[in-house]
Write an enzyme that holds these catalytic residues in place. Structure first.
Site, mmCIF file in Angstrom:
data_model
loop_
_atom_site.group_PDB
_atom_site.id
_atom_site.type_symbol
_atom_site.label_atom_id
_atom_site.label_comp_id
_atom_site.label_asym_id
_atom_site.label_seq_id
_atom_site.Cartn_x
_atom_site.Cartn_y
_atom_site.Cartn_z
ATOM 1 C CB VAL A 58 -0.988 0.040 1.194
ATOM 2 C CG1 VAL A 58 -2.032 -1.048 1.082
ATOM 3 C CG2 VAL A 58 -0.261 0.000 2.535
ATOM 4 C CE1 TYR A 149 -1.927 1.114 14.773
ATOM 5 C CE2 TYR A 149 -3.010 1.779 16.803
ATOM 6 C CZ TYR A 149 -3.021 1.083 15.609
ATOM 7 O OH TYR A 149 -4.148 0.361 15.248
HETATM 8 P P1 NAD Z 1 -2.898 -7.982 11.274
HETATM 9 O O1 NAD Z 1 -1.456 -7.826 11.563
HETATM 10 O O2 NAD Z 1 -3.592 -9.213 11.717
HETATM 11 O O3 NAD Z 1 -3.148 -7.839 9.699
HETATM 12 C C1 NAD Z 1 -2.620 -6.758 8.970
HETATM 13 C C2 NAD Z 1 -2.355 -7.192 7.537
HETATM 14 O O4 NAD Z 1 -1.829 -6.033 6.826
HETATM 15 C C3 NAD Z 1 -1.285 -8.292 7.417
HETATM 16 O O5 NAD Z 1 -1.770 -9.352 6.615
HETATM 17 C C4 NAD Z 1 -0.111 -7.603 6.754
HETATM 18 O O6 NAD Z 1 0.654 -8.455 5.908
HETATM 19 C C5 NAD Z 1 -0.805 -6.495 5.950
HETATM 20 N N1 NAD Z 1 0.101 -5.408 5.589
HETATM 21 C C6 NAD Z 1 1.046 -4.824 6.369
HETATM 22 N N2 NAD Z 1 1.722 -3.924 5.652
HETATM 23 C C7 NAD Z 1 1.205 -3.912 4.409
HETATM 24 C C8 NAD Z 1 1.486 -3.182 3.225
HETATM 25 N N3 NAD Z 1 2.490 -2.317 3.166
HETATM 26 N N4 NAD Z 1 0.717 -3.400 2.135
HETATM 27 C C9 NAD Z 1 -0.280 -4.331 2.153
HETATM 28 N N5 NAD Z 1 -0.574 -5.072 3.240
HETATM 29 C C10 NAD Z 1 0.152 -4.855 4.344
HETATM 30 O O7 NAD Z 1 -3.621 -6.678 11.878
HETATM 31 P P2 NAD Z 1 -5.182 -6.385 12.170
HETATM 32 O O8 NAD Z 1 -5.379 -6.369 13.614
HETATM 33 O O9 NAD Z 1 -6.054 -7.227 11.307
HETATM 34 O O10 NAD Z 1 -5.237 -4.850 11.703
HETATM 35 C C11 NAD Z 1 -5.960 -4.397 10.579
HETATM 36 C C12 NAD Z 1 -6.250 -2.920 10.762
HETATM 37 O O11 NAD Z 1 -7.063 -2.719 11.911
HETATM 38 C C13 NAD Z 1 -4.988 -2.055 10.982
HETATM 39 O O12 NAD Z 1 -5.109 -0.853 10.263
HETATM 40 C C14 NAD Z 1 -5.009 -1.795 12.479
HETATM 41 O O13 NAD Z 1 -4.338 -0.610 12.814
HETATM 42 C C15 NAD Z 1 -6.509 -1.705 12.734
HETATM 43 N N6 NAD Z 1 -6.885 -1.950 14.126
HETATM 44 C C16 NAD Z 1 -6.597 -3.136 14.741
HETATM 45 C C17 NAD Z 1 -6.945 -3.307 16.089
HETATM 46 C C18 NAD Z 1 -6.661 -4.596 16.835
HETATM 47 O O14 NAD Z 1 -6.814 -4.605 18.084
HETATM 48 N N7 NAD Z 1 -6.288 -5.668 16.172
HETATM 49 C C19 NAD Z 1 -7.587 -2.270 16.784
HETATM 50 C C20 NAD Z 1 -7.842 -1.074 16.129
HETATM 51 C C21 NAD Z 1 -7.500 -0.926 14.804
#
Ligand code: NAD
Length: 279
Positions: A58, A149
């Site tokens: 991305v 973050y």
């Molecule tokens: P995760 O680590 O399980 O999944 C994230 C995915 O993004 C991974 O598959 C990774 O390979 C991919 N990724 C990372 N860098 C990338 C790039 N440059 N291009 C394309 N793909 C890329 O994390 P998650 O918990 O599923 O998080 C997803 C979203 O939700 C994030 O934006 C995170 O900040 C947000 N979020 C998560 C939580 C939580 O508690 N898990 C809470 C609030 C917000």
């Protein structure tokens, strides 16, 4: 928007929230493409629901162009883009490397902006579209141990609000989803209790599906987060800390279980060095 037969693209769809959103959209009849730097994991995930897995970094303009072209050729023009890819290294600000700071801003902020700009012209030309940006409740209140973050998620909240304003007279909607603590790799080792209640990736997916059906500018998951954060915003930082202390949540980002987070932190650190997460 009726989701059936619509084209939904999900960034970071290999695992976690992105994978749950992709699965839910497929179950509701959408044509789904997931883009991820971890192409092997993306392919495994897409196989589970007969979706399309494509390579996507991305942070890279050319990668976005190739991703959108491939989706258009294989499924059609993107109707819904879920900007979900994100990383969360945590720890004291002064211990964060410059590379980690830059990578967070590139993935969590630049990636969202590039994604919106990659699909918007097509959406406007086709007369329909929905941008759904996954921010976080950390985009509403900064906490120790997650300085960059939180800043990146404040940016996603702000840029989505501005997009909503700029697109108000067009057929394209923009929404921001604000998850609390979600049961994925990203939140490994963070303390959980009644105040920091964990939800499942499928809860976020349900909220995204509801937002596609009926666009809303801000979606909190769980919904109770909106009220809690409003009330917490009335307190001084000192009073907030006292409340967190009484609830057994002293600096959760600084007191996380390092051993439980080791595999996640190693995965994203490898990406910082390679300039490519999950490389
Ligand atoms: P995760 O680590 O399980 O999944 C994230 C995915 O993004 C991974 O598959 C990774 O390979 C991919 N990724 C990372 N860098 C990338 C790039 N440059 N291009 C394309 N793909 C890329 O994390 P998650 O918990 O599923 O998080 C997803 C979203 O939700 C994030 O934006 C995170 O900040 C947000 N979020 C998560 C939580 C939580 O508690 N898990 C809470 C609030 C917000």
């Amino acid at each position: 928007m009726q989701i059936e037969r619509r084209v939904v693209a999900v960034t970071g769809g290999a695992r976690g929230i992105g994978a749950a959103v992709a699965k839910a959209a497929t179950e509701q009849g959408a044509l789904v493409a997931i883009g991820d730097v971890d192409t092997a994991a993306a392919e495994r995930t897409a196989k589970q629901f007969f979706g399309l897995a494509l390579p996507l970094d991305v942070t890279n303009h050319a990668s976005w162009a190739a991703f959108i072209t491939a989706v258009e050729e294989q499924l059609g023009g993107v109707d819904v883009l879920v900007n979900n890819a994100g990383i969360m290294p945590i720890g004291p600000f002064l211990e964060e490397t410059d590379a980690a700071t830059q990578r967070q801003l590139e993935i969590n902020v630049l990636g969202v902006l590039l994604g919106c700009r990659a699909v918007l012209p097509g959406m406007l030309a086709r007369g329909r579209g929905h941008l759904i940006n996954i921010a976080s409740m950390a985009g509403k209140m900064g906490v120790a141990g997650a300085v960059t973050y939180c800043g990146s998620k404040f940016a996603v909240v702000g840029l989505t609000q501005a997009l909503t304003d700029e697109l108000r007279n067009t057929p394209v909607s923009a929404s921001c989803v604000l998850p609390g603590l979600v049961n994925t790799d990203l939140s490994l080792g963070l303390p959980r209790n009644r105040l920091a209640r964990e939800v499942e990736p499928s809860d976020i997916a349900d909220a995204v599906m509801a937002t596609i059906a009926k666009p809303r500018s801000e979606v909190w998951v769980p919904a109770s987060g909106r009220v809690s954060f409003k009330l917490a915003g009335l307190l001084s930082p000192r009073q907030r800390h006292q409340l967190m202390h009484m609830c057994g949540l002293d600096d959760p980002m600084l007191t996380a279980d390092g051993a439980a987070r080791a595999s996640y932190e190693a995965r994203i650190a490898a990406g910082n060095e390679a300039g490519d997460v999950d490389g």
